[in-house]
Write a protein that holds these residues in place. Structure first.
Motif, mmCIF file in Angstrom:
data_model
loop_
_atom_site.group_PDB
_atom_site.id
_atom_site.type_symbol
_atom_site.label_atom_id
_atom_site.label_comp_id
_atom_site.label_asym_id
_atom_site.label_seq_id
_atom_site.Cartn_x
_atom_site.Cartn_y
_atom_site.Cartn_z
ATOM 1 N N ASN A 35 0.824 -1.211 0.000
ATOM 2 C CA ASN A 35 0.000 0.000 0.000
ATOM 3 C C ASN A 35 0.853 1.254 0.000
ATOM 4 O O ASN A 35 0.457 2.302 -0.507
ATOM 5 N N THR A 36 2.022 1.172 0.615
ATOM 6 C CA THR A 36 2.926 2.316 0.640
ATOM 7 C C THR A 36 3.321 2.729 -0.768
ATOM 8 O O THR A 36 3.349 3.900 -1.121
ATOM 9 N N LEU A 37 3.603 1.755 -1.583
ATOM 10 C CA LEU A 37 4.182 2.035 -2.896
ATOM 11 C C LEU A 37 3.182 2.612 -3.870
ATOM 12 O O LEU A 37 3.563 3.281 -4.826
ATOM 13 N N ILE A 38 1.917 2.325 -3.683
ATOM 14 C CA ILE A 38 0.932 2.747 -4.662
ATOM 15 C C ILE A 38 0.708 4.246 -4.650
ATOM 16 O O ILE A 38 0.151 4.817 -5.567
ATOM 17 N N ARG A 39 1.180 4.959 -3.623
ATOM 18 C CA ARG A 39 0.835 6.364 -3.455
ATOM 19 C C ARG A 39 1.512 7.286 -4.449
ATOM 20 O O ARG A 39 0.930 8.245 -4.914
ATOM 21 N N SER A 40 2.764 7.024 -4.782
ATOM 22 C CA SER A 40 3.440 7.921 -5.721
ATOM 23 C C SER A 40 4.729 7.307 -6.213
ATOM 24 O O SER A 40 5.290 6.398 -5.594
ATOM 25 N N ASP A 41 5.196 7.834 -7.348
ATOM 26 C CA ASP A 41 6.478 7.383 -7.885
ATOM 27 C C ASP A 41 7.634 7.848 -7.026
ATOM 28 O O ASP A 41 8.752 7.336 -7.157
ATOM 29 N N ALA A 42 7.400 8.822 -6.151
ATOM 30 C CA ALA A 42 8.468 9.278 -5.261
ATOM 31 C C ALA A 42 8.941 8.141 -4.370
ATOM 32 O O ALA A 42 10.132 8.034 -4.054
ATOM 33 N N ALA A 43 8.003 7.252 -3.973
ATOM 34 C CA ALA A 43 8.381 6.118 -3.132
ATOM 35 C C ALA A 43 9.368 5.216 -3.855
ATOM 36 O O ALA A 43 10.327 4.705 -3.262
ATOM 37 N N ILE A 44 9.144 5.016 -5.148
ATOM 38 C CA ILE A 44 10.051 4.163 -5.928
ATOM 39 C C ILE A 44 11.428 4.798 -6.009
ATOM 40 O O ILE A 44 12.453 4.116 -5.895
ATOM 41 N N ARG A 45 11.465 6.123 -6.185
ATOM 42 C CA ARG A 45 12.764 6.801 -6.250
ATOM 43 C C ARG A 45 13.515 6.640 -4.933
ATOM 44 O O ARG A 45 14.732 6.400 -4.916
ATOM 45 N N HIS A 46 12.802 6.791 -3.818
ATOM 46 C CA HIS A 46 13.454 6.651 -2.518
ATOM 47 C C HIS A 46 13.916 5.210 -2.281
ATOM 48 O O HIS A 46 15.001 4.988 -1.732
ATOM 49 N N LEU A 47 13.086 4.245 -2.711
ATOM 50 C CA LEU A 47 13.492 2.852 -2.575
ATOM 51 C C LEU A 47 14.747 2.558 -3.385
ATOM 52 O O LEU A 47 15.650 1.848 -2.940
ATOM 53 N N THR A 48 14.778 3.101 -4.607
ATOM 54 C CA THR A 48 15.947 2.889 -5.460
ATOM 55 C C THR A 48 17.196 3.449 -4.804
ATOM 56 O O THR A 48 18.271 2.832 -4.819
ATOM 57 N N GLU A 49 17.069 4.621 -4.203
ATOM 58 C CA GLU A 49 18.215 5.227 -3.528
ATOM 59 C C GLU A 49 18.659 4.380 -2.339
ATOM 60 O O GLU A 49 19.867 4.187 -2.117
ATOM 61 N N LEU A 50 17.692 3.846 -1.576
ATOM 62 C CA LEU A 50 18.034 3.000 -0.436
ATOM 63 C C LEU A 50 18.704 1.702 -0.889
ATOM 64 O O LEU A 50 19.650 1.219 -0.267
ATOM 65 N N ARG A 51 18.210 1.143 -1.986
ATOM 66 C CA ARG A 51 18.802 -0.086 -2.499
ATOM 67 C C ARG A 51 20.222 0.161 -2.991
ATOM 68 O O ARG A 51 21.132 -0.636 -2.760
ATOM 69 N N GLU A 52 20.411 1.303 -3.701
ATOM 70 C CA GLU A 52 21.751 1.634 -4.177
ATOM 71 C C GLU A 52 22.704 1.890 -3.013
ATOM 72 O O GLU A 52 23.911 1.673 -3.128
ATOM 73 N N PHE A 53 22.155 2.319 -1.882
ATOM 74 C CA PHE A 53 22.979 2.558 -0.703
ATOM 75 C C PHE A 53 23.438 1.237 -0.075
ATOM 76 O O PHE A 53 24.402 1.206 0.684
ATOM 77 N N GLY A 54 22.711 0.141 -0.389
ATOM 78 C CA GLY A 54 23.133 -1.169 0.100
ATOM 79 C C GLY A 54 22.079 -1.970 0.810
ATOM 80 O O GLY A 54 22.312 -3.128 1.176
ATOM 81 N N PHE A 55 20.894 -1.404 1.019
ATOM 82 C CA PHE A 55 19.848 -2.132 1.731
ATOM 83 C C PHE A 55 19.207 -3.181 0.828
ATOM 84 O O PHE A 55 19.048 -2.974 -0.378
ATOM 85 N N THR A 56 18.812 -4.297 1.441
ATOM 86 C CA THR A 56 17.942 -5.265 0.772
ATOM 87 C C THR A 56 16.507 -4.814 0.999
ATOM 88 O O THR A 56 16.102 -4.523 2.127
ATOM 89 N N ILE A 57 15.718 -4.734 -0.070
ATOM 90 C CA ILE A 57 14.354 -4.216 0.013
ATOM 91 C C ILE A 57 13.375 -5.385 -0.069
ATOM 92 O O ILE A 57 13.424 -6.192 -1.016
ATOM 93 N N CYS A 58 12.472 -5.452 0.914
ATOM 94 C CA CYS A 58 11.445 -6.496 0.953
ATOM 95 C C CYS A 58 10.076 -5.866 0.715
ATOM 96 O O CYS A 58 9.753 -4.835 1.322
ATOM 97 N N LEU A 59 9.281 -6.510 -0.142
ATOM 98 C CA LEU A 59 7.904 -6.070 -0.344
ATOM 99 C C LEU A 59 7.007 -6.881 0.572
ATOM 100 O O LEU A 59 6.828 -8.090 0.401
#
Length: 741
Positions: A621-645
């Motif tokens: 539900n978090t992700l559906i709100r805006s493309d800004a969430a995807i940009r922030h997730l991408t930045e977190l992943r590039e920083f080194g975090f593993t992202i779980c849906l």
């Protein structure tokens, strides 16, 4: 005719009258300051009968620096001074220049230094410091050379004077602009423009100023072009009798004929006896300035006038829209009913007519968004107008009907004349839109106040009805609910709980539980999920289902998420032997905050941690709100975090949207596991979800595994990692370490 009143003041009509009948030519005043009388005579002789821009030269003389200072002091209108360098002292001329600039504050006068010493010239820094405009030797007294210097100096002087006068006129416009919201300042503004034109172009003549569309009615008039009359908003005294009149009311005036011709042609007209300057603005305003006599404009002047007209247009538009905005503040533009602000402002007047009590009903159209989505906004607007019409016709002039917002209406009635049931009956009648009848569903919230209460509070009455409406929509949609004090008590408890959450964050009342994730093939722990828990000092353990929604609605989830992140890093620091990755939940509000990532990085700098030990869980539900969430997730992943849906399948993401997500792990929600052993359809859905995840090469974690039968079935389906009570309940960090999990 315009909707505003005009107050004519005599002093507003005189600004263009000065010297209007003065036929004497202007002269350029030249000051000659030199201790050699022959230089004075030679200068006057060389420039005798000379003119510049049609005006002659007038000479005034002084024979020393001291006399020169007094001469200029008494003649501040000097355009040029021819100044000897060496007089009483070798630097007398330069000293006088400094006094001219600093003491007399004459910065427009052009200073031409002269010396009898060939080859001598002041240094460049001296010229710059003293604002010296030219330098000549006294042997350069021929007519051509001297005239060229004087002409150049006068030209510079006239430009500076025009600029200074223009600034003064502009100040008049700016001063008037600060009060443009008041109708009277419209005329002051227009008069300021005429003053400015007079100063800029050095004219002294009679004139009038006309603009299109009277300031009065609202935006719809601008769009429809109705009432597009032209009004005289500024005049000189000669045309005072035209002041404030619409042009279509003025007959047999040559000046008005040329105005109308300029408007018709949309261009300026230059005649022998009159000049009409046509101006237009991007805001669709047109203006015409009429001046007596022929007045030619160059391109620069036309551009300046265009800017002036834009200022006037904006000012007039402000006044025009003032009454429109004043109405818009209290009335709904679509239905004509009171708006929310209008209701609050006027409810006291209606309340004073009540003898027993006043009842307020807040009416919400059920599923109005479905009407909008299915039939469009225009049809939705017609529905709202039809509802407003039906309500107005169903209640008397002593009742108050308002549209608070969107599809929500308010009805105030007095003295128990309408009950909640009666309001529902009125609303159950069909409404007519485009000739067809429709029956709509309504949910109602009601509140009541006794007549005669000394401290009547319309906003409080409105708030109570809205609270009742909110609860009715949650519990009895399509019916009604009357406000009860227990509703406010419930809200009060929620607010108190919110205050406790804030205090709990400061007082370290929140702590971690950790639930292991298990390999279904080996039974080994392969990771963990950090879960936030709250032990209230008085109320004991409070369920996350109580405080998490409150935190999300109040914006506190950002602080909670960072608090959890900090607790996890402290746990890993205190127990460095914990090597398996631990996942941390991130709320929707946090992911959409621009400074959330910076907050995470700041904590990492404070408590250095191997980022490979950390995973972030994001709900679908978090992700559906805006493309800004995807940009922030991408930045977190590039920083080194593993992202779980997290909670995959329980939200609103389409499969196409899933392809855009920068996730490494997908957690299937417990809702798809609960019935897989008894419901074949649930099993088929789960198989499909697993197939999609595996094809996308995502690691899969199944949540909510609680029985052995579920374990066997999931193992047969190839699920590798599970989480649930069958394996482990959430544990305290100390318990986790003790069990060496």
């Amino acid at each position: 005719m315009s909707d505003f009143k005009l107050n004519i003041r005599d002093d507003m009509m005189d600004f263009l009258d000065e010297d209007s009948n003065d036929s004497a030519k202007k002269t350029w005043k030249i000051a000659v300051i030199d201790d050699d009388e022959s230089v004075h005579d030679a200068t006057k002789l060389a420039l005798r009968n000379s003119t510049f821009k049609g005006n002659g030269l007038e000479f005034v003389s002084a024979y020393s620096a001291v006399e020169g200072f007094e001469l200029l002091k008494s003649n501040p209108d000097c355009a040029v001074t021819l100044l000897d360098v060496v007089m009483e002292t070798p630097t007398a001329g330069l000293d006088l220049v400094e006094r001219i600039r600093s003491e007399l504050n004459m910065h427009n006068i052009q200073i031409i230094l002269r010396t009898g010493q060939p080859g001598y010239a002041p240094e460049e820094e001296v010229i710059e410091k003293y604002e010296i405009n030219d330098y000549k030797t006294k042997n350069e007294l021929t007519h051509s050379k001297l005239f060229a210097s004087i002409a150049s100096a006068i030209r510079a002087y006239s430009h500076l004077i025009a600029l200074e006068e223009s600034k003064e006129g502009l100040r008049n416009v700016i001063d008037a602009a600060s009060n443009l919201i008041k109708e009277r300042s419209i005329h002051e503004f227009a008069n300021g423009v005429l003053r400015q034109i007079s100063a800029l172009f050095s004219i002294s003549t009679q004139g009038i100023f006309c603009v299109s569309q009277n300031p009065g009615r609202g935006l719809q008039e601008m769009i429809s072009k109705e009432g597009n009359s032209y009004t005289v908003v500024a005049t000189s005294s000669k045309y005072a009798y035209l002041y404030g009149k619409a042009l279509d009311q003025i007959k047999d005036e040559r000046e008005i004929d040329i105005v109308m011709q300029a408007i018709l042609d949309k261009s300026s007209h230059f005649e022998d006896h009159h000049t009409a300057i046509y101006l237009s603005t991007p805001a669709c305003w047109e203006g015409v300035i009429v001046l007596d006599g022929r007045f030619e404009l160059n391109d620069v002047q036309k551009e300046l006038l265009q800017v002036f007209c834009q200022n006037v247009s904006l000012g007039l538009e402000n006044a025009k829209f003032f009454s429109h905005l004043n109405r818009a503040a209290y009335f709904d533009n679509l239905t004509g009913l009171y708006s929310r602000s209008g209701f609050i402002f006027n409810v006291g007047t209606y309340y004073r007519h009540c003898k027993q009590n006043a009842s307020l009903f807040i009416v919400d159209i059920d599923y109005f968004h479905d009407i909008i989505e299915g039939l469009g906004y225009e049809f939705g607007n017609r529905v709202l107008v039809a509802v407003a019409t039906a309500l107005t016709q169903s209640f008397s002039e002593y009742d108050m009907v308002a549209r608070l917002h969107s599809d929500v209406f308010a009805i105030l009635v007095s003295d128990n004349r309408r009950s909640l049931k009666e309001i529902g009956k009125i609303l159950s009648k069909p409404i007519y839109v485009d000739g067809s009848s429709y029956r709509l569903g309504f949910t109602i919230g009601a509140s009541e106040i006794d007549a005669g209460e000394e401290l009547f509070d319309g906003e409080s009455l409105l708030r109570q009805a809205e609270i009742a409406l909110k609860i009715a929509k949650e519990q009895t949609r399509g019916a009604g609910m009357k406000f009860s004090s227990k509703f406010e008590e419930h809200n009060r408890k929620r607010l108190n709980l919110l205050g406790d959450v804030r205090h709990g964050l400061v007082s370290s009342e929140f702590f971690l539980n950790i639930q292991p994730k298990v390999s279904m093939n080996t039974g080994d722990v392969v990771g963990y999920e950090a879960l936030l828990r709250w032990r209230h000092p008085e109320k004991g353990l409070i369920s996350p289902g109580e405080f998490i929604p409150i935190a999300e609605k109040s914006g506190l989830s950002f602080d909670l998420d960072l608090h959890v992140f900090r607790l996890v890093l402290q746990f890993l620091r205190d127990y460095p032997d914990v090597a398996k990755p631990i996942s941390i939940n991130v709320s929707a509000n946090s992911l959409h905050q621009a400074d959330f990532i910076d907050g995470i990085k700041e904590i990492l700098n404070e408590i250095p941690t191997d980022i490979n030990k950390l995973q972030l869980e994001i709900t679908e539900n978090t992700l559906i709100r805006s493309d800004a969430a995807i940009r922030h997730l991408t930045e977190l992943r590039e920083f080194g975090f593993t992202i779980c849906l997290d909670d995959f399948g329980a939200g609103y993401c389409s499969l196409g949207y899933l392809l855009k997500l920068p996730v490494d792990v997908i957690k299937i929600d417990r809702a798809f596991v609960r019935n897989i052993t008894a419901d074949v359809e649930s099993l088929h859905v789960l198989k499909g979800m697993l197939a999609i995840c595996m094809e996308l090469k995502k690691e899969v974690v199944v949540e909510g595994v609680e029985t052995l039968d579920q374990v066997k079935l999931l193992t047969d389906l190839g699920v590798e990692i599970a989480q649930g009570f069958y394996y482990f309940v959430p544990l305290l960090p100390s318990e986790l370490v003790e069990k060496a999990l």
